[in-house]
Design an enzyme around this catalytic site. Structure first.
Site, PDB file in Angstrom:
ATOM      1  N   ARG A  61      -3.014  -7.317 -21.174  1.00 29.35           N
ATOM      2  CA  ARG A  61      -2.310  -8.517 -21.635  1.00 29.35           C
ATOM      3  C   ARG A  61      -2.398  -9.603 -20.562  1.00 29.35           C
ATOM      4  O   ARG A  61      -1.578  -9.641 -19.642  1.00 29.35           O
ATOM      5  CB  ARG A  61      -0.859  -8.178 -21.946  1.00 29.35           C
ATOM      6  CG  ARG A  61      -0.697  -7.087 -23.013  1.00 29.35           C
ATOM      7  CD  ARG A  61       0.776  -6.759 -23.229  1.00 29.35           C
ATOM      8  NE  ARG A  61       0.974  -5.768 -24.252  1.00 29.35           N
ATOM      9  CZ  ARG A  61       1.071  -4.455 -24.028  1.00 29.35           C
ATOM     10  NH1 ARG A  61       0.973  -3.993 -22.778  1.00 29.35           N
ATOM     11  NH2 ARG A  61       1.273  -3.610 -25.023  1.00 29.35           N
ATOM     12  N   ARG A  71      10.814  -8.061 -36.218  1.00 28.56           N
ATOM     13  CA  ARG A  71      11.031  -6.793 -35.506  1.00 28.56           C
ATOM     14  C   ARG A  71      12.061  -6.907 -34.391  1.00 28.56           C
ATOM     15  O   ARG A  71      12.471  -5.910 -33.828  1.00 28.56           O
ATOM     16  CB  ARG A  71       9.713  -6.236 -34.967  1.00 28.56           C
ATOM     17  CG  ARG A  71       8.940  -7.117 -34.037  1.00 28.56           C
ATOM     18  CD  ARG A  71       7.564  -6.506 -33.784  1.00 28.56           C
ATOM     19  NE  ARG A  71       6.618  -7.422 -33.161  1.00 28.56           N
ATOM     20  CZ  ARG A  71       6.157  -7.302 -31.927  1.00 28.56           C
ATOM     21  NH1 ARG A  71       6.571  -6.327 -31.167  1.00 28.56           N
ATOM     22  NH2 ARG A  71       5.275  -8.161 -31.450  1.00 28.56           N
ATOM     23  N   ARG A  91      -7.341  -9.113 -23.391  1.00 31.94           N
ATOM     24  CA  ARG A  91      -6.940 -10.008 -24.473  1.00 31.94           C
ATOM     25  C   ARG A  91      -6.693 -11.399 -23.917  1.00 31.94           C
ATOM     26  O   ARG A  91      -6.030 -11.554 -22.884  1.00 31.94           O
ATOM     27  CB  ARG A  91      -5.667  -9.488 -25.147  1.00 31.94           C
ATOM     28  CG  ARG A  91      -5.205 -10.357 -26.319  1.00 31.94           C
ATOM     29  CD  ARG A  91      -3.995  -9.759 -27.004  1.00 31.94           C
ATOM     30  NE  ARG A  91      -2.799  -9.816 -26.172  1.00 31.94           N
ATOM     31  CZ  ARG A  91      -1.641  -9.234 -26.493  1.00 31.94           C
ATOM     32  NH1 ARG A  91      -1.541  -8.529 -27.602  1.00 31.94           N
ATOM     33  NH2 ARG A  91      -0.604  -9.340 -25.690  1.00 31.94           N
ATOM     34  N   GLU A 137      -3.862  -8.189 -36.757  1.00 31.97           N
ATOM     35  CA  GLU A 137      -2.405  -8.080 -36.703  1.00 31.97           C
ATOM     36  C   GLU A 137      -1.716  -8.937 -37.757  1.00 31.97           C
ATOM     37  O   GLU A 137      -0.489  -9.070 -37.753  1.00 31.97           O
ATOM     38  CB  GLU A 137      -1.900  -8.428 -35.302  1.00 31.97           C
ATOM     39  CG  GLU A 137      -2.419  -9.740 -34.763  1.00 31.97           C
ATOM     40  CD  GLU A 137      -2.148  -9.928 -33.274  1.00 31.97           C
ATOM     41  OE1 GLU A 137      -1.184  -9.343 -32.761  1.00 31.97           O
ATOM     42  OE2 GLU A 137      -2.916 -10.654 -32.638  1.00 31.97           O
ATOM     43  N   HIS A 142       0.829  -1.200   0.000  1.00 30.69           N
ATOM     44  CA  HIS A 142       0.000   0.000   0.000  1.00 30.69           C
ATOM     45  C   HIS A 142       0.870   1.260   0.000  1.00 30.69           C
ATOM     46  O   HIS A 142       0.482   2.288  -0.554  1.00 30.69           O
ATOM     47  CB  HIS A 142      -0.922  -0.002   1.218  1.00 30.69           C
ATOM     48  CG  HIS A 142      -2.135  -0.867   1.019  1.00 30.69           C
ATOM     49  ND1 HIS A 142      -2.741  -1.541   2.053  1.00 30.69           N
ATOM     50  CD2 HIS A 142      -2.850  -1.154  -0.090  1.00 30.69           C
ATOM     51  CE1 HIS A 142      -3.783  -2.216   1.575  1.00 30.69           C
ATOM     52  NE2 HIS A 142      -3.863  -1.998   0.291  1.00 30.69           N
ATOM     53  N   CYS A 189      -4.080  -0.577 -31.049  1.00 29.02           N
ATOM     54  CA  CYS A 189      -3.457  -0.829 -29.742  1.00 29.02           C
ATOM     55  C   CYS A 189      -1.963  -1.084 -29.853  1.00 29.02           C
ATOM     56  O   CYS A 189      -1.315  -1.386 -28.859  1.00 29.02           O
ATOM     57  CB  CYS A 189      -4.145  -1.994 -29.021  1.00 29.02           C
ATOM     58  SG  CYS A 189      -3.922  -3.590 -29.810  1.00 29.02           S
ATOM     59  N   ASN A 223       2.211  -3.502 -34.268  1.00 29.71           N
ATOM     60  CA  ASN A 223       3.560  -4.073 -34.165  1.00 29.71           C
ATOM     61  C   ASN A 223       3.680  -5.324 -35.027  1.00 29.71           C
ATOM     62  O   ASN A 223       4.581  -5.448 -35.859  1.00 29.71           O
ATOM     63  CB  ASN A 223       3.889  -4.412 -32.709  1.00 29.71           C
ATOM     64  CG  ASN A 223       3.788  -3.207 -31.794  1.00 29.71           C
ATOM     65  OD1 ASN A 223       3.659  -2.083 -32.249  1.00 29.71           O
ATOM     66  ND2 ASN A 223       3.842  -3.443 -30.503  1.00 29.71           N
ATOM     67  N   ASP A 224       2.771  -6.286 -34.805  1.00 35.59           N
ATOM     68  CA  ASP A 224       2.814  -7.518 -35.603  1.00 35.59           C
ATOM     69  C   ASP A 224       2.361  -7.275 -37.039  1.00 35.59           C
ATOM     70  O   ASP A 224       2.896  -7.874 -37.972  1.00 35.59           O
ATOM     71  CB  ASP A 224       1.941  -8.596 -34.960  1.00 35.59           C
ATOM     72  CG  ASP A 224       2.709  -9.413 -33.924  1.00 35.59           C
ATOM     73  OD1 ASP A 224       3.947  -9.471 -34.034  1.00 35.59           O
ATOM     74  OD2 ASP A 224       2.081  -9.982 -33.018  1.00 35.59           O
TER      75      ASP A 224
END
Length: 537
Positions: free
Chosen positions: A293, A461, A329, A427, A188, A498, A450-451
């Protein structure tokens, strides 16, 4: 100049003199008592005073870090009412004929040790709360007045350990940052530091000789620098000024709409990879979570996460987001994300191999466990489920069949759930090219740039030798994005981005011209993207 490496609890930079914070040692002696009834009443009275103090701290914290995070002190007040804790203290007083201070200290140590030994990170972090409430009752019994003093000038606090109540009571105008020897990034205290924008480190062993010395606390890099050189000091002052500019941007744009000059509204969400990122999502004023994720649950475990383990995490995320959309996801492992207990075969080209939805459809028991947890969590907020690495309509239809099976099982058991939106990630070039067909099957698209870039350009990449030609602005990639958006809108579904391109403000206006509905970016990029949106025509 000396450097000490630590672990970051809260991002940021602080420059100032050190204040070595040493708590007053609580000397608790064991004394025999004759009137156990009177001693029990002393304890109950001190407990009530401690609860009143915590309720006051809740009010203070509401102003500092918001109601959600102030709940820390309501939780501590509830812990003081815990039957097991109270019975243990009263039993110690009555059976051992000892004073209340000793009974509280003994019970507090026992409960602290119990929580500290637990493997679960959440319960492990709660050990500090047990210590905090026990020390509070002892102070009340000894007649101490609550409060935390750190001097008359702004300082970097170095301490062995700080508890939440101390952090909240420090004068915020004088607290530049803090470094502790003990602590946890899940505690905390860590949550409060992040919400208060106070840079903080753990695993820094304090030295009384540091008191009054000039220091730099870099919680971004995880280092405390004592007596920095003029060159290092100048470098960090520039970094600090940049941080101040970012904070000013936060002050100006927090609470503002993501709306273009022509009045078009764009959803601006956050991408996160762990529940630890939730504080940053709230701090940066994201409208929701566009990509959660879920694979971190699998990557950080040595076994298949159970339905209950997953439910606890999804419930926490949805509850913290208080009704804002959360897009989770489904499992996306394989390629560069390997999990030993999945026993995946070694592949020559894992990026294009057995991964993501391909594993889920091939192992429906694993997939169903996750879906059950997701549906059960849906009653705690606004949930959307997103499926990665789609290349065909057949895959989507198979996913829908499995979803119906899961809903039927839950309904038969009388387990409540809500209807959720279902979306897919675009993607692969295959998904983009048939996006007109896929749009008939789902509620939304989220483009993983990205993909999509690496598959479209046939460039790994992660291969540094190809970095010079790995052009995410390549016209082929941008055309696929435009085509996907157009096909989505023809079928009346919304579409977002995204991937990393979502945070590329040089493309924000072009994406808006294409008709994008949502951008989901790293929490730290929310405000810069909001600024870009508000400057678009």
């Amino acid at each position: 100049m000396e450097r000490f490496a630590g672990k970051s609890m809260s991002d940021g930079i602080a420059i100032g003199k050190i204040f070595v914070y040493a708590k007053d040692e609580q000397v608790v002696k064991c004394t025999k008592v004759e009137d156990v009834s009177k001693e029990s009443i002393r304890y109950e009275s001190a407990k009530e005073r401690a609860i009143a103090e915590l309720h006051h701290l809740y009010e203070v914290a509401c102003k500092e870090v918001g109601e959600e995070n102030a709940q820390i002190f309501n939780v501590q007040a509830m812990m003081l009412e815990d039957d097991d804790y109270n019975k243990a203290i009263l039993n110690s007083i009555q059976s051992e004929l000892v004073n209340a201070e000793y009974a509280v200290a003994k019970t507090g140590d026992s409960f602290f040790a119990m929580f500290a030994q637990m493997e679960d990170e959440y319960f492990n972090a709660r050990s500090i709360d047990v210590k905090d409430i026990s020390e509070r009752i002892i102070k009340c019994l000894q007649g101490h007045i609550a409060g935390s003093q750190i001097g008359d000038e702004p300082v970097i606090i170095v301490a062995k350990e700080l508890v939440p109540s101390e952090v909240v009571q420090f004068d915020k105008e004088k607290l530049l940052g803090f470094a502790m020897e003990l602590g946890s990034s899940n505690s905390h205290t860590a949550i409060l530091a992040r919400m208060m924008n106070v840079p903080a480190l753990i695993h820094i062993k304090s030295d009384p000789a540091w008191n009054g010395k000039l220091a730099i606390l870099d919680a971004t890099e995880g280092v405390l620098i004592i007596d920095p050189s003029e060159k290092v000091l100048a470098e960090y002052r520039k970094k600090y000024e940049k941080k101040l500019e970012q904070r000013e941007l936060l002050r100006q744009l927090k609470g503002k709409e993501n709306v273009t000059l022509s009045g078009r509204q764009i959803r601006l969400y956050a991408n996160i990879g762990n529940v630890k990122d939730l504080a940053s999502v709230i701090q940066n004023d994201a409208g929701g979570i566009g990509l959660f994720r879920s694979e971190f649950l699998y990557l950080e475990s040595d076994h298949y996460p159970t339905e209950e383990e997953q439910l606890a995490v999804y419930k926490q995320v949805l509850s913290v987001m208080t009704g804002k959309r959360v897009i989770i996801r489904t499992l996306d492992i394989g390629a560069d994300k390997q999990v030993d207990y999945f026993k995946l075969d070694k592949e020559e080209n894992p990026t294009m191999g057995y991964r993501a939805i391909r594993i889920c459809l091939d192992r429906p028991d694993v997939f169903k466990t996750q879906l059950r947890a997701l549906y059960r969590a849906s009653v705690y907020g606004t949930l959307s489920i997103m499926y990665p690495m789609i290349i065909s309509v057949e895959e989507v239809r198979k996913i829908k069949e499995i979803n119906e099976e899961v809903k039927k099982e839950l309904k038969e058991k009388g387990i409540p759930y809500r209807q959720v939106e279902h979306g897919i990630m675009i993607e692969t070039p295959a998904a983009a090219v048939i996006s007109d067909l896929l749009a008939k099957e789902v509620d939304f698209f989220s483009i993983g740039t990205n993909d999509l870039t690496q598959y479209t350009l046939a460039i790994d990449r992660q291969n540094a030798k190809l970095e010079a030609i790995n052009d995410s602005h390549h016209e082929a990639v941008l055309r696929l994005i435009k085509m996907t958006i157009e096909n989505a809108h023809k079928e009346g579904i919304w579409v977002g981005i995204c991937g990393e391109l979502g945070a590329d403000v040089t493309l924000t206006e072009r994406f808006i011209e294409m008709g994008i509905d949502e951008l989901s970016v790293a929490p730290a990029s929310i405000l810069s993207v909001r600024k870009a949106i508000r400057e678009c025509r």
